[in-house]
Design an enzyme around this catalytic site. Sequence first.
Site, PDB file in Angstrom:
ATOM      1  CE1 TYR A 110       9.148   2.308 -13.471  1.00  0.00           C
ATOM      2  CE2 TYR A 110       9.223   3.438 -15.587  1.00  0.00           C
ATOM      3  CZ  TYR A 110       8.633   2.525 -14.734  1.00  0.00           C
ATOM      4  OH  TYR A 110       7.538   1.802 -15.155  1.00  0.00           O
TER       5      TYR A 110
ATOM      6  CB  SER B 195       8.141   0.365 -18.978  1.00  0.00           C
ATOM      7  OG  SER B 195       7.988   1.649 -19.532  1.00  0.00           O
TER       8      SER B 195
ATOM      9  CG  LEU C 169      -1.952  -1.192   1.245  1.00  0.00           C
ATOM     10  CD1 LEU C 169      -2.903  -1.055   2.440  1.00  0.00           C
ATOM     11  CD2 LEU C 169      -2.792  -1.313  -0.050  1.00  0.00           C
ATOM     12  CB  SER C 170       4.406   2.006  -0.851  1.00  0.00           C
ATOM     13  OG  SER C 170       4.466   1.368  -2.111  1.00  0.00           O
TER      14      SER C 170
ATOM     15  CG  ASN D 298       2.257   9.571 -16.213  1.00  0.00           C
ATOM     16  OD1 ASN D 298       2.206   8.871 -15.208  1.00  0.00           O
ATOM     17  ND2 ASN D 298       3.344   9.642 -16.960  1.00  0.00           N
TER      18      ASN D 298
ATOM     19  N   PRO E  79      12.610  17.724 -20.022  1.00  0.00           N
ATOM     20  CG  PRO E  79      14.166  18.602 -18.517  1.00  0.00           C
ATOM     21  CD  PRO E  79      12.700  18.582 -18.825  1.00  0.00           C
TER      22      PRO E  79
ATOM     23  CE  LYS F 111       8.852  -1.356 -14.095  1.00  0.00           C
ATOM     24  NZ  LYS F 111       8.053  -2.325 -13.367  1.00  0.00           N
TER      25      LYS F 111
HETATM   26  P1  NAD Z   1       0.783   1.814  -8.998  1.00  0.00           P
HETATM   27  O1  NAD Z   1       1.762   2.592  -8.190  1.00  0.00           O
HETATM   28  O2  NAD Z   1      -0.613   2.279  -9.060  1.00  0.00           O
HETATM   29  O3  NAD Z   1       0.791   0.284  -8.524  1.00  0.00           O
HETATM   30  C1  NAD Z   1       1.921  -0.353  -7.987  1.00  0.00           C
HETATM   31  C2  NAD Z   1       1.499  -1.052  -6.707  1.00  0.00           C
HETATM   32  O4  NAD Z   1       2.622  -1.736  -6.158  1.00  0.00           O
HETATM   33  C3  NAD Z   1       0.998  -0.090  -5.627  1.00  0.00           C
HETATM   34  O5  NAD Z   1      -0.236  -0.557  -5.126  1.00  0.00           O
HETATM   35  C4  NAD Z   1       2.079  -0.112  -4.552  1.00  0.00           C
HETATM   36  O6  NAD Z   1       1.552   0.087  -3.257  1.00  0.00           O
HETATM   37  C5  NAD Z   1       2.650  -1.521  -4.759  1.00  0.00           C
HETATM   38  N1  NAD Z   1       4.042  -1.699  -4.328  1.00  0.00           N
HETATM   39  C6  NAD Z   1       5.120  -0.937  -4.656  1.00  0.00           C
HETATM   40  N2  NAD Z   1       6.233  -1.440  -4.112  1.00  0.00           N
HETATM   41  C7  NAD Z   1       5.863  -2.557  -3.414  1.00  0.00           C
HETATM   42  C8  NAD Z   1       6.559  -3.519  -2.649  1.00  0.00           C
HETATM   43  N3  NAD Z   1       7.873  -3.426  -2.456  1.00  0.00           N
HETATM   44  N4  NAD Z   1       5.854  -4.530  -2.089  1.00  0.00           N
HETATM   45  C9  NAD Z   1       4.524  -4.632  -2.261  1.00  0.00           C
HETATM   46  N5  NAD Z   1       3.808  -3.753  -2.978  1.00  0.00           N
HETATM   47  C10 NAD Z   1       4.470  -2.731  -3.566  1.00  0.00           C
HETATM   48  O7  NAD Z   1       1.400   1.684 -10.477  1.00  0.00           O
HETATM   49  P2  NAD Z   1       0.724   1.127 -11.810  1.00  0.00           P
HETATM   50  O8  NAD Z   1       0.556   2.265 -12.736  1.00  0.00           O
HETATM   51  O9  NAD Z   1      -0.429   0.269 -11.498  1.00  0.00           O
HETATM   52  O10 NAD Z   1       1.940   0.263 -12.370  1.00  0.00           O
HETATM   53  C11 NAD Z   1       2.039  -1.127 -12.131  1.00  0.00           C
HETATM   54  C12 NAD Z   1       3.336  -1.637 -12.724  1.00  0.00           C
HETATM   55  O11 NAD Z   1       3.367  -1.363 -14.120  1.00  0.00           O
HETATM   56  C13 NAD Z   1       4.588  -0.975 -12.134  1.00  0.00           C
HETATM   57  O12 NAD Z   1       5.582  -1.971 -12.000  1.00  0.00           O
HETATM   58  C14 NAD Z   1       4.978   0.027 -13.179  1.00  0.00           C
HETATM   59  O13 NAD Z   1       6.357   0.294 -13.180  1.00  0.00           O
HETATM   60  C15 NAD Z   1       4.555  -0.684 -14.456  1.00  0.00           C
HETATM   61  N6  NAD Z   1       4.280   0.254 -15.554  1.00  0.00           N
HETATM   62  C16 NAD Z   1       3.363   1.238 -15.371  1.00  0.00           C
HETATM   63  C17 NAD Z   1       3.121   2.144 -16.392  1.00  0.00           C
HETATM   64  C18 NAD Z   1       2.107   3.253 -16.194  1.00  0.00           C
HETATM   65  O14 NAD Z   1       2.098   4.166 -16.982  1.00  0.00           O
HETATM   66  N7  NAD Z   1       1.244   3.214 -15.213  1.00  0.00           N
HETATM   67  C19 NAD Z   1       3.814   2.041 -17.602  1.00  0.00           C
HETATM   68  C20 NAD Z   1       4.745   1.015 -17.769  1.00  0.00           C
HETATM   69  C21 NAD Z   1       4.972   0.107 -16.724  1.00  0.00           C
HETATM   70  C1  UD1 Z   2       6.198   8.687 -18.889  1.00  0.00           C
HETATM   71  C2  UD1 Z   2       7.567   8.249 -18.446  1.00  0.00           C
HETATM   72  C3  UD1 Z   2       7.763   6.787 -18.817  1.00  0.00           C
HETATM   73  C4  UD1 Z   2       6.657   5.945 -18.222  1.00  0.00           C
HETATM   74  C5  UD1 Z   2       5.308   6.482 -18.696  1.00  0.00           C
HETATM   75  C6  UD1 Z   2       4.188   5.760 -18.032  1.00  0.00           C
HETATM   76  C7  UD1 Z   2       8.984  10.261 -18.526  1.00  0.00           C
HETATM   77  C8  UD1 Z   2      10.082  10.971 -19.226  1.00  0.00           C
HETATM   78  N1  UD1 Z   2       8.577   9.094 -19.076  1.00  0.00           N
HETATM   79  O1  UD1 Z   2       6.126   8.526 -20.284  1.00  0.00           O
HETATM   80  O2  UD1 Z   2       9.007   6.328 -18.312  1.00  0.00           O
HETATM   81  O3  UD1 Z   2       6.778   4.585 -18.611  1.00  0.00           O
HETATM   82  O4  UD1 Z   2       5.211   7.866 -18.330  1.00  0.00           O
HETATM   83  O5  UD1 Z   2       2.969   6.111 -18.593  1.00  0.00           O
HETATM   84  O6  UD1 Z   2       8.470  10.716 -17.504  1.00  0.00           O
HETATM   85  N2  UD1 Z   2       2.849  15.974 -21.350  1.00  0.00           N
HETATM   86  C9  UD1 Z   2       2.523  17.303 -21.361  1.00  0.00           C
HETATM   87  N3  UD1 Z   2       2.131  17.876 -20.186  1.00  0.00           N
HETATM   88  C10 UD1 Z   2       2.048  17.182 -19.009  1.00  0.00           C
HETATM   89  C11 UD1 Z   2       2.386  15.809 -19.021  1.00  0.00           C
HETATM   90  C12 UD1 Z   2       2.786  15.247 -20.209  1.00  0.00           C
HETATM   91  O7  UD1 Z   2       2.584  17.958 -22.392  1.00  0.00           O
HETATM   92  O8  UD1 Z   2       1.710  17.788 -17.966  1.00  0.00           O
HETATM   93  C13 UD1 Z   2       3.244  15.339 -22.637  1.00  0.00           C
HETATM   94  C14 UD1 Z   2       4.631  14.720 -22.612  1.00  0.00           C
HETATM   95  O9  UD1 Z   2       5.592  15.647 -23.010  1.00  0.00           O
HETATM   96  C15 UD1 Z   2       4.457  13.560 -23.621  1.00  0.00           C
HETATM   97  C16 UD1 Z   2       2.985  13.152 -23.458  1.00  0.00           C
HETATM   98  O10 UD1 Z   2       2.336  14.272 -22.851  1.00  0.00           O
HETATM   99  O11 UD1 Z   2       4.632  14.032 -24.938  1.00  0.00           O
HETATM  100  C17 UD1 Z   2       2.794  11.935 -22.563  1.00  0.00           C
HETATM  101  O12 UD1 Z   2       3.452  12.172 -21.322  1.00  0.00           O
HETATM  102  P1  UD1 Z   2       3.315  11.163 -20.088  1.00  0.00           P
HETATM  103  O13 UD1 Z   2       1.887  10.832 -19.865  1.00  0.00           O
HETATM  104  O14 UD1 Z   2       4.085  11.740 -18.952  1.00  0.00           O
HETATM  105  O15 UD1 Z   2       4.015   9.823 -20.610  1.00  0.00           O
HETATM  106  P2  UD1 Z   2       5.479   9.606 -21.220  1.00  0.00           P
HETATM  107  O16 UD1 Z   2       6.295  10.830 -21.151  1.00  0.00           O
HETATM  108  O17 UD1 Z   2       5.315   8.949 -22.535  1.00  0.00           O
END
Ligand code: NAD
Ligand code: UD1
Length: 349
Positions: free
Chosen positions: A151, A127, A36-37, A207, A305, A155
Amino acid sequence: MAIHTVLVTGGAGYIGSHACVELLEAGFNVVVVDNLSNSNPESLARVQKLTGKSLAFYEVDIRDKQSLSDIFVKEMPDTVVHFAGLKAVGESCEQPHLYYHNNVFGTLVLTEVMQAHQVKQLVFSSSATVYGITDKTQYSEDLPIGAINPYGRSKAMVEDILRDLAEADKIAKPDKPWKIALLRYFNPIGAHESGLIGEDPNGTPNNLMPYVAQVAIGKLPQLSVFGDDYPTHDGTGIRDYIHVIDLVKGHIKAIHAFNNAHFVEGNCKAYNLGAGRGYSVLEIIKKFEEVTGKTINYKIAPRRPGDLAEYFANPELALQELNWKVEKTLHDMVADTWNWQSKNPQGYR
Ligand code: NAD
Ligand code: UD1
């Protein structure tokens, strides 16, 4: 068919909670391990409400080897879907040790416990961020790996560790080899269509989609569009957005694929989970305005950046080997995000 038990690490989080819904609906027993972090247990209460089915939940850190081992003894899972991890790029640059400890060491402990209990089917949340800088905009799985922040490197390191585990079994030829799917997500957005579960970021979202949704609901005053001078059709960044429900369905397809020819002798394979097409930031804003009837207040700001101009998935391999492809549209992604956001303006709180 025997009922299978899937242990879901990080199951209370954004993607994990949606995966729990799909797994329960597909007939699996579900056991969640989450510290639940970065989540709220209310998500799991809602998963159970939504499905009318129950799951087991343990508030445990995956790095706590003894507690994790006890859960394996009690619940006897046959497959693990591993979402637990930290995911904020900026935070990972400030606190790399935290990210490597949680994401890399956490996976080492998990796989040690799995190995000890002969549970050797694993679906891992990787990812698109693992891909290195390239002049290509469409990413296939065979492109070189070369993440550019801690990050992403965490991965990429986990992918290496998991490939090595599977490779060792090929040499040793055990009765039960590792079967590992590395699922490389592009940009997950959206929510379950019920509006009961969705993405609930802590503090100000990093995001795009949750940021736009919070501007629309009036929680944030204005969106900054990071750069309008990229070499794209409208100058703003292009990404491959994927509906979270399509994404989690890919995990179920991967579990089923563990029985097919690509995995039968043991293997570790990477698959892109993306739509295979991109949308620009301005296209997302326009669609959001169209679907919700709200005006999104935005300004053009400097580039962020580390951002790239454009990339999207080649999702062919997942179609061929997992029989998976996206079904939802950008309209669905935006409408479901808005449904969740407007019904839960404070998230789960
Ligand atoms: P999230 O933070 O909502 O979910 C991750 C969950 O893992 C959380 O509930 C957190 O409490 C739990 N957690 C973290 N560290 C832990 C630990 N040491 N032990 C037990 N629980 C732990 O994130 P999400 O968006 O659901 O992402 C899930 C996975 O997918 C992550 O590994 C993330 O890196 C990967 N991922 C996410 C995205 C995205 O855009 N959301 C994109 C690519 C990959
Ligand atoms: C980001 C992470 C990536 C991660 C992914 C998860 C970075 C550099 N990359 O990707 O590692 O796997 O999220 O979904 O953080 N944007 C705006 N304004 C905002 C936010 C985003 O213009 O306030 C633009 C960004 O420049 C980008 C697009 O929206 O062009 C998507 O951004 P975002 O949702 O943060 O995803 P990624 O950058 O693709």
